[in-house]
Design a protein around this motif. Structure first.
Motif, mmCIF file in Angstrom:
data_model
loop_
_atom_site.group_PDB
_atom_site.id
_atom_site.type_symbol
_atom_site.label_atom_id
_atom_site.label_comp_id
_atom_site.label_asym_id
_atom_site.label_seq_id
_atom_site.Cartn_x
_atom_site.Cartn_y
_atom_site.Cartn_z
ATOM 1 N N ALA A 122 -7.308 -8.018 2.107
ATOM 2 C CA ALA A 122 -6.759 -6.720 2.478
ATOM 3 C C ALA A 122 -6.499 -6.677 3.984
ATOM 4 C CB ALA A 122 -7.716 -5.611 2.072
ATOM 5 N N ASP A 168 -3.592 -1.815 4.283
ATOM 6 C CA ASP A 168 -4.269 -1.415 3.053
ATOM 7 C C ASP A 168 -5.345 -0.362 3.308
ATOM 8 O OD1 ASP A 168 -2.821 -3.283 1.477
ATOM 9 O OD2 ASP A 168 -4.143 -4.879 2.158
ATOM 10 N N SER A 173 -6.768 7.987 4.707
ATOM 11 C CA SER A 173 -5.714 7.170 5.305
ATOM 12 C C SER A 173 -5.041 7.925 6.442
ATOM 13 C CB SER A 173 -4.669 6.795 4.251
ATOM 14 O OG SER A 173 -5.229 5.989 3.252
ATOM 15 N N ARG A 203 5.217 2.363 0.161
ATOM 16 C CA ARG A 203 5.252 0.897 0.091
ATOM 17 C C ARG A 203 5.997 0.400 -1.146
ATOM 18 N NH1 ARG A 203 -0.716 -1.308 1.575
ATOM 19 N NH2 ARG A 203 0.550 -3.185 1.905
ATOM 20 N N GLN A 210 0.410 -6.071 -3.319
ATOM 21 C CA GLN A 210 -0.679 -6.699 -2.573
ATOM 22 C C GLN A 210 -0.932 -8.126 -3.060
ATOM 23 O OE1 GLN A 210 -4.658 -5.067 -3.167
ATOM 24 N NE2 GLN A 210 -5.094 -5.275 -0.989
ATOM 25 N N MET A 222 -8.897 1.787 -0.222
ATOM 26 C CA MET A 222 -8.327 0.459 0.017
ATOM 27 C C MET A 222 -8.178 -0.334 -1.279
ATOM 28 S SD MET A 222 -11.492 -1.650 1.749
ATOM 29 C CE MET A 222 -10.810 -3.239 1.274
ATOM 30 N N ALA A 242 -5.884 -0.397 -5.091
ATOM 31 C CA ALA A 242 -4.742 0.145 -5.814
ATOM 32 C C ALA A 242 -5.231 0.985 -6.995
ATOM 33 C CB ALA A 242 -3.850 -0.986 -6.310
ATOM 34 N N ALA A 264 -0.254 1.734 -4.059
ATOM 35 C CA ALA A 264 -0.811 0.655 -3.246
ATOM 36 C C ALA A 264 -1.928 1.176 -2.351
ATOM 37 C CB ALA A 264 0.288 0.027 -2.389
ATOM 38 N N PRO A 265 -2.870 0.310 -1.973
ATOM 39 C CA PRO A 265 -3.924 0.728 -1.039
ATOM 40 C C PRO A 265 -3.317 1.289 0.243
ATOM 41 C CG PRO A 265 -4.372 -1.462 -1.921
ATOM 42 C CD PRO A 265 -2.988 -1.105 -2.358
#
Length: 563
Positions: free
Chosen positions: A356, A360, A402, A408, A414, A489, A491, A519-520
């Motif tokens: 990661a 992420d 976040s 993304r 990932q 972090m 998915a 996505a993370p």
């Protein structure tokens, strides 16, 4: 790279066939356009306990009609079907018709849309078939889905199929552990990385495969592990194709020159798979049962609950290996496409496991700068700044927020950023048809995906599902934009029952989906027309995340007959 050693191949070498548990459709294919299926207007299913055997080990499972996976159900768009489900277990059960547009009382979620099927009872699901494509069914009771209670549904279109093909194979991917799912949760509660046997080491540091020491210190400072890609890994899972382990080598036949339609279904409880067939291009023609403009790639990622239809055109008289590698690369499912039974092709070794990045972690464009995100103003020691989420309660279940989540959808998933070949992205998917509802969204609904990995707590907006959790309410036929922000972090494949939504991915004709893998550190927007009245489950389709609290109810009112 880690070789696919003899132990990995032998584990599951007999698949589930040792106990006679494989349905006819999941056996090695013998040709023909359609695999064996249950069809018609009246279908009977029986849910019961059984014992499954893999590589000489035996454990408890839940089978439907005596098989794992369960029967393939084949329906026709426009028909009406009655499915009588009898429960011979000593606990409640259910079946959710994943991705099907059904009246909410037929959706099969105990406590939300119906009471569940009690031991000894029979419940008859009765609904019109309003669509076509590749779908699946599974239990929504307890953790039965993890122990075998799932199977595929194929719905043929009322008219000519918009996706021409000469032969088809249903490919159901899943994960199997002899540890009971409640044991999996207990171990993750006690130690978040319990199943992660791929942590960074001094040897990895010296070989340059792992993070530099300075970056490691900063990840440790945040109490995060960049190797924590999947919660449950190949250390306990055997990865299956149609109930077959890697050594059992399920085989689908073809004649050179044919257009072969592979209907991929990820029925895994906790595993995101990366799928490729070395030597063959993959033409993605449908997502979640709905046609998309063809996209040719060499590999695609499929999260739990998603389906992808892929056309392959092998022209050589040779075998090809189908590889479904867990996204953390701790193991793989393997099958073969071949002109004749008994043929094999080389199985590629497991690729180096991904790490990661700061992106992420929701650090946005600073992900490429490594530790550059650590000096952000307002960032506290626990990565829980509310600057980007002022209304998000900082409960114990919110380990991180976040600070710079990014869309993304046009990035490779990932771990597939630098594989050196074409990879499917959500941004490449487009519907062949214009949207049926061209109204702009009336409002935006923002939902944060939150978690505490150390405590294995998962939720929407920091509050796990329970009596005090407010449902997400829509007016019937309301047009809304839903924005999912992943503050974790990991998915999360998020699934909405009873509806398709339009993924806002930059396409003029956005694809229709019922599940999207966020996505993370990313965010995803979709436009929803709340056209189906009732109460609908909305949840992460990582089974243990849903069980731990990442679940809510979407209400659409008024109901039929109400003012």
């Amino acid at each position: 790279m880690t070789p696919l050693d003899r132990r990995t191949l032998l584990r599951g070498a007999l698949g589930l066939s040792a106990a006679g548990l494989l349905p006819g459709w999941a056996m090695a294919a013998q040709g023909g356009r359609s695999p064996e299926a249950l069809s018609g207007d009246e279908i009977k299913l029986t849910v019961g306990h059984t014992m499954a055997s893999i590589d000489g080990r035996t454990g408890h499972a839940v089978a439907v009609n005596g098989t794992i996976p369960g029967p393939l159900i084949r329906l026709k768009e426009g028909q009406r079907v009655r499915l009588a489900v009898t429960n011979t277990l000593d606990e409640e059960t259910s079946i959710h018709w994943h991705g099907l547009l059904v009246p909410f009382a037929m959706d099969g979620v105990p406590g939300v849309s119906f009471p569940g099927i009690k031991p000894g009872e029979t419940f008859t699901y009765d609904f019109p078939v309003r669509q076509s494509g590749t779908y699946w069914w599974h239990s929504h009771s307890g953790l039965q889905e993890q122990v075998g209670h799932y199977g595929p549904i194929i719905i043929d279109p009322a008219g000519e199929d918009p996706i021409p093909y000469d032969r088809e194979h249903v490919v159901v991917l899943s994960d199997w552990s002899f540890l009971h799912p409640h044991q999996l949760i207990r171990k993750l509660k006690a130690q978040s990385g319990y199943f992660n046997h791929q942590k960074q080491t001094v040897a990895g540091l010296l070989k340059g495969r792992d993070q530099p020491l300075k970056d490691r210190v900063e990840w440790a400072w945040m109490r995060m592990d960049p190797t924590d890609i999947l919660d449950v890994t190949g250390s306990t899972y055997t990865y299956l194709v149609n109930g077959h382990g890697p050594g059992d080598n399920w085989t689908g036949l073809f004649a050179p020159g044919e257009r072969v339609r592979l209907r991929f279904i990820n029925a895994g409880a906790m595993t995101i798979f990366n799928v490729r067939i070395p030597g063959l291009s993959l033409e993605v023609v449908a997502a979640d049962g709905q046609p998309v403009n063809p996209v040719t790639v060499d590999e695609f990622q499929i999260a739990p609950a998603e389906t992808f239809d892929v056309i392959v055109r092998p022209t050589q008289d040779k075998a090809f290996t189908l590889v479904a590698e867990a996204s953390d690369r701790s193991g793989l499912a393997r099958a073969t496409l071949a002109p004749r039974p008994g043929m094999t092709a080389p199985v590629p070794p497991l690729r180096e496991r991904p790490l990661a990045t700061m992106k992420d972690m929701g650090m946005g464009t600073m992900g490429a700068m490594g530790h550059g995100g650590m000096d952000m103003p307002g960032m506290d020691m626990s990565m829980r700044s509310q600057a980007n989420a002022p209304n998000l309660p900082l409960t114990p279940g919110v380990q991180t927020v976040s600070p710079m989540p990014l869309d993304r959808l046009s990035e490779p998933p990932q771990g597939l950023e630098d594989v050196g070949h074409a990879v499917l992205t959500y941004g490449a998917l487009a519907s062949p048809h214009p949207p049926t509802d061209t109204r702009p969204p009336e409002r935006t609904v923002e939902i944060h995906l939150t978690g505490n990995m150390e405590r294995f707590m998962w939720a929407f907006d920091g509050q796990a599902f329970g009596p005090l959790k407010k449902p997400i309410a829509f007016r019937r036929n309301e047009r809304a934009r839903v924005v999912l922000i992943n503050d974790t972090m990991m998915a999360h494949p998020i699934h909405l029952h009873g509806h398709f939504f339009e993924l806002v991915n930059g396409q003029e004709r956005p694809p229709l989906k019922h599940t999207v893998n966020v996505a993370p550190g990313g965010k995803v927007a979709f436009d929803l027309t709340a056209s189906e009245p009732g109460d609908w489950a909305f949840h992460c389709h990582l089974l243990l995340h849903m069980h731990a609290g990442m679940f809510n109810v979407v209400t659409v009112r008024p109901l039929d007959g109400e003012a």
